[in-house]
Design a protein around this motif. Structure first.
Motif, short mmCIF file in Angstrom:
data_model
loop_
_atom_site.label_atom_id
_atom_site.label_comp_id
_atom_site.label_asym_id
_atom_site.label_seq_id
_atom_site.Cartn_x
_atom_site.Cartn_y
_atom_site.Cartn_z
N PRO A 1 0.83 -1.21 0.00
CA PRO A 1 0.00 0.00 0.00
C PRO A 1 0.86 1.26 0.00
CG PRO A 1 0.01 -1.01 2.17
CD PRO A 1 0.73 -1.96 1.28
N GLU A 2 0.38 2.28 -0.72
CA GLU A 2 1.08 3.56 -0.80
C GLU A 2 0.12 4.67 -0.41
OE1 GLU A 2 2.56 3.95 -4.73
OE2 GLU A 2 3.96 2.25 -4.58
N ALA A 3 0.62 5.60 0.39
CA ALA A 3 -0.18 6.74 0.85
C ALA A 3 0.24 8.00 0.10
CB ALA A 3 0.00 6.95 2.35
N ASP A 4 -0.74 8.68 -0.46
CA ASP A 4 -0.53 9.94 -1.16
C ASP A 4 -1.49 10.96 -0.58
OD1 ASP A 4 0.09 11.99 -2.86
OD2 ASP A 4 -0.77 11.06 -4.66
N GLY A 5 -1.04 11.65 0.47
CA GLY A 5 -1.91 12.59 1.17
C GLY A 5 -2.98 11.84 1.94
N ALA A 6 -4.24 12.03 1.53
CA ALA A 6 -5.36 11.38 2.21
C ALA A 6 -5.83 10.13 1.47
CB ALA A 6 -6.53 12.36 2.34
N VAL A 7 -5.11 9.70 0.44
CA VAL A 7 -5.52 8.55 -0.37
C VAL A 7 -4.48 7.44 -0.23
CG1 VAL A 7 -6.08 7.71 -2.68
CG2 VAL A 7 -6.74 10.03 -1.99
N VAL A 8 -4.98 6.23 0.00
CA VAL A 8 -4.13 5.03 0.10
C VAL A 8 -4.56 4.07 -0.99
CG1 VAL A 8 -3.47 3.06 1.52
CG2 VAL A 8 -3.75 5.32 2.56
N THR A 9 -3.60 3.52 -1.74
CA THR A 9 -3.90 2.57 -2.81
C THR A 9 -3.04 1.32 -2.63
OG1 THR A 9 -2.28 3.62 -4.27
CG2 THR A 9 -4.57 4.35 -4.46
N ALA A 10 -3.63 0.18 -3.07
CA ALA A 10 -2.91 -1.10 -3.04
C ALA A 10 -3.39 -1.92 -4.24
CB ALA A 10 -3.17 -1.86 -1.74
N ALA A 11 -2.46 -2.40 -5.05
CA ALA A 11 -2.82 -3.15 -6.26
C ALA A 11 -3.21 -4.58 -5.91
CB ALA A 11 -1.65 -3.16 -7.23
N VAL A 12 -4.13 -5.14 -6.70
CA VAL A 12 -4.53 -6.55 -6.60
C VAL A 12 -4.00 -7.24 -7.86
CG1 VAL A 12 -6.45 -8.17 -6.37
CG2 VAL A 12 -6.59 -5.91 -5.30
N PRO A 13 -2.87 -7.94 -7.78
CA PRO A 13 -2.22 -8.44 -8.99
C PRO A 13 -2.96 -9.58 -9.69
CG PRO A 13 -1.07 -9.22 -7.03
CD PRO A 13 -2.10 -8.25 -6.56
N GLN A 14 -3.66 -10.43 -8.93
CA GLN A 14 -4.32 -11.58 -9.52
C GLN A 14 -5.84 -11.37 -9.56
OE1 GLN A 14 -2.70 -14.02 -10.90
NE2 GLN A 14 -0.68 -13.35 -10.20
N PRO A 15 -6.52 -11.86 -10.63
CA PRO A 15 -7.99 -11.76 -10.66
C PRO A 15 -8.61 -12.53 -9.50
CG PRO A 15 -7.10 -12.34 -12.83
CD PRO A 15 -5.96 -12.46 -11.87
N LEU A 16 -9.64 -11.96 -8.93
CA LEU A 16 -10.31 -12.58 -7.79
C LEU A 16 -11.42 -13.50 -8.26
CD1 LEU A 16 -10.63 -9.52 -5.36
CD2 LEU A 16 -8.85 -11.27 -5.42
N PRO A 17 -11.43 -14.77 -7.82
CA PRO A 17 -12.55 -15.65 -8.16
C PRO A 17 -13.84 -15.15 -7.53
CG PRO A 17 -10.65 -16.89 -7.35
CD PRO A 17 -10.38 -15.46 -7.07
N PRO A 18 -14.99 -15.55 -8.05
CA PRO A 18 -16.26 -15.13 -7.44
C PRO A 18 -16.35 -15.56 -5.98
CG PRO A 18 -16.62 -16.10 -9.61
CD PRO A 18 -15.20 -16.34 -9.28
N GLY A 19 -16.91 -14.68 -5.16
CA GLY A 19 -17.06 -14.98 -3.74
C GLY A 19 -17.04 -13.71 -2.91
N ARG A 20 -17.07 -13.88 -1.58
CA ARG A 20 -17.07 -12.75 -0.64
C ARG A 20 -15.64 -12.50 -0.16
NH1 ARG A 20 -21.46 -10.59 1.38
NH2 ARG A 20 -20.36 -10.03 3.31
N TYR A 21 -15.31 -11.22 0.02
CA TYR A 21 -13.98 -10.82 0.46
C TYR A 21 -14.11 -9.70 1.50
CZ TYR A 21 -12.29 -13.40 -3.60
OH TYR A 21 -12.03 -14.39 -4.52
N VAL A 22 -13.02 -9.49 2.25
CA VAL A 22 -12.97 -8.43 3.26
C VAL A 22 -11.62 -7.73 3.16
CG1 VAL A 22 -13.03 -7.86 5.71
CG2 VAL A 22 -14.53 -9.63 4.82
N VAL A 23 -11.67 -6.40 3.03
CA VAL A 23 -10.45 -5.58 3.05
C VAL A 23 -10.25 -5.08 4.47
CG1 VAL A 23 -9.35 -3.48 2.18
CG2 VAL A 23 -10.72 -4.89 0.64
#
Length: 206
Positions: free
Chosen positions: A78-100
């Protein structure tokens, strides 16, 4: 003097109330999550990046991703740029429920954290193509089916017939020399019998 003391006391009390009403909430308030992508409880088709936006500048971000079973899913740093934080998801996610799960240090130095559940919807299932009928094997060839049915429907010989056939086969299995020997013995016996009868007839005449 008494009036001045009372006036100062009232002014000090009013200042305290002003601090409690306006200053204290601002001093105690921390930064908060303003928005996210994916949003909380959202249903999306794919996720390539997790984005978190806060109400103020944050630092030291930490972002994790888990599936419905609690297994960790790999995400980029994750990278913080001021008030925004981003994190890449490199692999496609299979169908289902997830939690960040996220955790940052707010602008006032206090750490804050939270969770964002979301769902990745599945793709439409394809209709399976019908498989080709297997080629007929020699055992199931339609041309040989009547012959096989006829052979299976043919009546089996009864016990006496089977025994007679067995006797014929045993008779045919006797060697030829044994038959020849038996014939010679029969002819020899018949000759001896005739010779004896011939001898007895002259004696009876005498």
């Amino acid at each position: 003097m008494i009036k001045k003391s009372v006036s100062r006391g009232l002014l000090l009390l009013a200042a305290c109330w002003m601090f409690v009403l306006y200053g204290a909430p601002q001093a105690l308030a921390h930064d908060q999550l303003k928005s996210s992508s994916p949003a909380k409880n959202a249903v999306v088709s794919a996720v390539e990046e997790i984005e978190l936006e806060f109400t103020a500048r944050v630092r030291l971000p930490a972002v994790v991703l888990h599936d419905a079973g609690g297994a960790a899913v790999a995400v980029g740093k994750p990278e913080a740029d001021g008030a925004v934080v981003t994190a890449a998801v490199p692999q496609p996610l299979p169908p289902g429920r997830y939690v960040v799960g996220w955790r940052v240090v707010s602008s006032d130095g206090h750490p804050i954290e939270g969770e964002i559940p979301f769902t990745v919807k599945g793709t439409a299932s394809t209709t399976p193509t019908p498989s080709k009928a297997p080629s007929s094997s020699p055992a199931t060839d339609p041309s040989t089916a009547p012959a096989a049915a006829a052979s299976s429907a043919a009546p089996q010989p009864s016990a006496p017939v089977a025994a007679t056939e067995a006797g014929d086969r045993s008779a045919r299995s006797v060697p030829a020399w044994l038959w020849a020997t038996a014939a010679v013995l029969i002819v020899a016996g018949a000759g001896l019998l005739l010779l004896r009868r011939g001898r007895r007839e002259p004696e009876q005449e005498e």
